[in-house]
Design a protein around this motif. Structure first.
Motif, PDB file in Angstrom:
ATOM      1  N   MET A   1       0.852  -1.208   0.000  1.00 12.06           N
ATOM      2  CA  MET A   1       0.000   0.000   0.000  1.00 12.06           C
ATOM      3  C   MET A   1       0.882   1.251   0.000  1.00 12.06           C
ATOM      4  O   MET A   1       1.828   1.361   0.760  1.00 12.06           O
ATOM      5  CB  MET A   1      -0.869  -0.014   1.261  1.00 12.06           C
ATOM      6  CG  MET A   1      -1.508   1.341   1.600  1.00 12.06           C
ATOM      7  SD  MET A   1      -3.211   1.232   1.960  1.00 12.06           S
ATOM      8  CE  MET A   1      -3.596   2.884   2.541  1.00 12.06           C
ATOM      9  N   ASP A   2       0.527   2.190  -0.872  1.00 14.18           N
ATOM     10  CA  ASP A   2       1.248   3.465  -0.933  1.00 14.18           C
ATOM     11  C   ASP A   2       1.001   4.222   0.387  1.00 14.18           C
ATOM     12  O   ASP A   2      -0.154   4.430   0.768  1.00 14.18           O
ATOM     13  CB  ASP A   2       0.704   4.271  -2.117  1.00 14.18           C
ATOM     14  CG  ASP A   2       1.462   5.588  -2.306  1.00 14.18           C
ATOM     15  OD1 ASP A   2       1.671   5.987  -3.453  1.00 14.18           O
ATOM     16  OD2 ASP A   2       1.813   6.209  -1.286  1.00 14.18           O
ATOM     17  N   PRO A   3       2.081   4.632   1.092  1.00 13.88           N
ATOM     18  CA  PRO A   3       1.866   5.291   2.400  1.00 13.88           C
ATOM     19  C   PRO A   3       1.069   6.588   2.304  1.00 13.88           C
ATOM     20  O   PRO A   3       0.575   7.083   3.307  1.00 13.88           O
ATOM     21  CB  PRO A   3       3.304   5.547   2.890  1.00 13.88           C
ATOM     22  CG  PRO A   3       4.162   5.518   1.673  1.00 13.88           C
ATOM     23  CD  PRO A   3       3.506   4.546   0.725  1.00 13.88           C
ATOM     24  N   ASP A   5      -1.575   6.951   0.280  1.00 14.49           N
ATOM     25  CA  ASP A   5      -2.984   6.712  -0.095  1.00 14.49           C
ATOM     26  C   ASP A   5      -3.876   7.095   1.080  1.00 14.49           C
ATOM     27  O   ASP A   5      -3.606   6.694   2.211  1.00 14.49           O
ATOM     28  CB  ASP A   5      -3.186   5.229  -0.437  1.00 14.49           C
ATOM     29  CG  ASP A   5      -2.724   4.906  -1.858  1.00 14.49           C
ATOM     30  OD1 ASP A   5      -2.602   3.708  -2.178  1.00 14.49           O
ATOM     31  OD2 ASP A   5      -2.450   5.868  -2.610  1.00 14.49           O
ATOM     32  N   ARG A 313      -3.265  13.528  -1.152  1.00  9.32           N
ATOM     33  CA  ARG A 313      -1.900  12.987  -1.231  1.00  9.32           C
ATOM     34  C   ARG A 313      -0.898  14.027  -0.729  1.00  9.32           C
ATOM     35  O   ARG A 313       0.010  13.710   0.070  1.00  9.32           O
ATOM     36  CB  ARG A 313      -1.612  12.565  -2.668  1.00  9.32           C
ATOM     37  CG  ARG A 313      -0.305  11.840  -2.857  1.00  9.32           C
ATOM     38  CD  ARG A 313      -0.210  11.237  -4.258  1.00  9.32           C
ATOM     39  NE  ARG A 313       1.103  10.660  -4.475  1.00  9.32           N
ATOM     40  CZ  ARG A 313       1.496   9.477  -3.988  1.00  9.32           C
ATOM     41  NH1 ARG A 313       0.663   8.749  -3.265  1.00  9.32           N
ATOM     42  NH2 ARG A 313       2.712   9.029  -4.205  1.00  9.32           N
TER      43      ARG A 313
END
Ligand code: DIG
Ligand code: MN
Ligand code: MN
Length: 390
Positions: A1-3, A5, A313
């Motif tokens: 998971m993109d931190p 997101d 973001r």
């Protein structure tokens, strides 16, 4: 998971009017099709937002019948449930219809003031029905061009009458609802009453139920007034009055741009997120992180969701940068509180003895003045954390 997101824990919210902005401006027609509220809910959920806010007429068209209103609300509630979205905040549109051309609560016409009160009561009922706990008041038309039209003190007293009336309505209805007042210095009026968050903080202290009322500062609006947004938010937090916040971006000296969060003054956006998230180890803001902004007029539908994702973001990137900055040992040393066991007790809590002790202190102004504070190094460290090289 993109931190970076977004997750519901981030409590990111958008108004229907933000992602639904069709790009109309004083010099051009809409460039995007209107966005159905139910699609806004679905798309915002898909982007990772937590909540969606609304003016009454963002959802229920002005003049809709009771039956039409109930059908629209039923469909909207179904979309919220389907996509796991909440409605943290609601507000009233007291600025679009021509009846409000000279204000709403501050209008010289008692019929306009009556209509504004009634419309707000109905909109509060709608907001509570949708689960809102915060109710925003932005008096976009409460102002003047021809300033001779009313004594400005009358505008203040009429607004106080309306707020006190509406606070009593909420109390009698036993609604779990707080009010948040949003300031703006001008546009669409040449001057808007209560132009800054500071004016609002004083005004709240004059109300019958000040405990029910806080502020909803907006980045663009305080910036338009030439003020430090972070300082205004900090004073509201210190007073326990930061009930909501409108995040966006703005270049000083321009009309209200409502740009994507962080897309202009990145330093100020960083310092704001650092304050809100308490990365210094200070109390953090626990309310919704609401983006009152919209996509550039150049954008198509896909660009609108780029805009929404960009707001969230950038906030999360700046939060990570602020956490790293305040964990940096060199930064900690430069911002550490200076303690002085002999002097600290003398600086608050007046006594006659403390006066004598202050007078007896061996303070050498020249020696004190000669100390360097290391702020150049501190600010360079902030820049390096911001630019990702530290
Ligand atoms: C403008 O900044 C105002 C309106 O969009 C709305 O009434 C309020 C809610 O955030 N902000
Ligand atoms: Mn704005
Ligand atoms: Mn706003």
């Amino acid at each position: 998971m993109d931190p970076f997101d977004p997750t519901p824990d981030d409590r990111f919210s958008f108004g229907l009017w933000t992602v639904g902005n069709t790009g109309r401006d004083p010099f051009g027609e809409a460039v995007r099709a209107p966005l159905a509220p139910t699609r806004a809910v679905a798309k915002l959920a898909e982007c990772g937002a937590w909540g969606v806010n609304l003016h009454d007429n963002d959802l229920v068209p002005f003049g809709a019948s009771a039956g039409e209103r109930d059908r629209i609300v039923r469909e909207f509630k179904a979309a919220l449930a389907e996509h796991g979205m909440c409605v943290p905040m609601a507000t009233t549109n007291l600025f679009s219809h021509p009846i409000f051309k000279d204000g709403a609560f501050s209008s010289n016409d008692p019929k306009v003031r009556a209509f504004a009160l009634r419309k707000t009561i109905d909109a509060i009922d709608l907001g509570v029905e949708l689960g809102a706990r915060i109710y925003v008041f932005w008096g976009g038309r409460e102002g003047t061009e021809a300033d001779a039209c009313r004594d400005p003190r009358t505008a203040v007293s009429r607004t106080r009458d309306a707020m006190d009336f509406l606070c009593e309505y909420v109390r009698e209805q036993r609604y779990d609802l707080k009010f948040a007042l949003e300031a703006k210095p001008n546009e669409p009026r040449s001057d808007i009453y209560f132009p800054t968050t500071g004016h609002m903080l004083h005004f709240i202290s004059t109300l019958a139920h000040p405990e029910m009322v806080g502020v909803n500062p907006e980045v663009a609006h305080e910036t338009m007034a030439g003020l430090s947004f972070t300082h205004g938010v900090a004073q509201a937090m210190e007073a326990g009055k930061l009930f909501h916040i409108d995040l966006n971006a703005q270049r000083i000296g321009r009309y209200d741009q409502d740009l994507r969060f962080g897309s202009e003054d990145v330093r100020q956006a960083f310092l704001l997120v650092r304050l809100l998230e308490g990365t210094m180890g200070t109390p953090r803001y626990e309310g919704p992180r609401h983006f009152d902004a919209h996509a550039y007029r150049t954008e198509d539908d896909a660009g609108v969701w780029d805009f929404a994702r960009g707001c969230m973001r950038t906030y999360k990137i700046l939060k990570a940068r602020a956490q790293a900055f305040d964990a940096d040992p060199e930064v900690k040393a430069l911002v550490a509180d200076q303690k002085d066991a002999a002097i600290d007790p003398l600086l608050a809590g007046y006594t006659r003895e403390k006066v004598a002790k202050l007078r007896a202190l061996p303070l050498d102004p020249a020696a004190i003045a000669s100390r360097g504070l290391g702020y150049e190094r501190l600010d360079q460290l902030m820049m390096e954390h911001l630019l990702g090289v530290r």
